[in-house]
Design an enzyme around this catalytic site. Structure first.
Site, PDB file in Angstrom:
ATOM      1  CG  ASP A  56       4.271  -2.642   4.806  1.00 14.05           C
ATOM      2  OD1 ASP A  56       5.183  -2.803   3.959  1.00 14.05           O
ATOM      3  OD2 ASP A  56       4.277  -1.698   5.628  1.00 14.05           O
TER       4      ASP A  56
ATOM      5  CE  LYS B 141       0.972  -6.021   7.119  1.00 11.48           C
ATOM      6  NZ  LYS B 141       0.113  -4.908   6.669  1.00 11.48           N
TER       7      LYS B 141
END
Length: 212
Positions: free
Chosen positions: A142, A123
């Site tokens: 997210d 991420k």
């Protein structure tokens, strides 16, 4: 997975681009290193709080050498308001040492090199690649991106890696970084976790989860 019953990705992108023309990361930074540190600090913390901390932090620590040389207790205190400050300080120091040792003090530009850094997962690497280097290799997943992707029918997965795997073939490469920003903005403003505002949502006619 099958996308039968899912919203049209093209329509979602077109409408959200019109609604949020200025969608971009809300973290304040002026260099790849600053964004990398800010993203590490953003775990379990709001962007607003991170920006409050990094104003002074970035004035004090200007290079990987500065972070690596900082006494652990001092760095911990400097980032304490972001929470989990001991683990974050350890990650920042380890990441900085790796940059010095393996990359001449520069933030690398590939997924493989980024995820090899302490405290940096896929991420975080996607955030750096897309926002700093314009490399749209993957999709940042997210909590907002995961929630909205499920509600829109783009994935049935809950694991971020699997969610990203489902999104990559659906999102045009040029839009992958922007896609995450658009879903984050829409998730914060309309498609909220506990009580989504379906009646005022501009996607309610195509969203399979709409209550309208």
């Amino acid at each position: 997975m099958t996308t039968t019953g899912a919203a049209s990705m093209q329509t979602v992108l077109e409408r959200l681009k019109g609604e949020y023309p200025n969608a971009e990361t809300e973290l304040t930074y002026s260099s790849p290193l600053e964004l990398l540190v800010a993203v590490i600090l953003s775990a379990q913390c709001t962007d607003v709080r991170v920006n409050q901390v990094t104003g002074n932090l970035f004035a004090k620590y200007r290079s990987p050498e500065d972070y690596a040389a900082a006494p652990p207790e001092e760095l911990e205190e400097d980032i304490r308001p972001t929470g989990f400050f001991r683990n974050k300080a350890r990650s920042i120091r380890g990441m900085s040492e790796a940059l010095i040792r393996d990359h001449d003090g520069k933030v690398p530009r590939t997924m493989q090199e980024l995820v090899a850094l302490p405290g940096v997962g896929r991420k975080t690497a996607n955030v750096i690649l897309g926002n700093v280097f314009g490399v749209n290799e993957g999709v940042v997943v997210d909590t907002h991106v995961k929630r909205l992707s499920n509600r829109l029918g783009f994935t049935e997965e809950s694991d971020p890696v699997k969610v990203e795997r489902d999104l990559i073939p659906l999102v045009p490469e040029r839009d992958r970084t922007l896609f995450a920003h658009l879903l984050i903005f829409h998730g914060r403003n309309v498609c909220k976790a506990r009580k989504p505002l379906c009646r005022t949502c501009l996607l309610n006619d195509i969203c399979p989860s709409s209550t309208v």
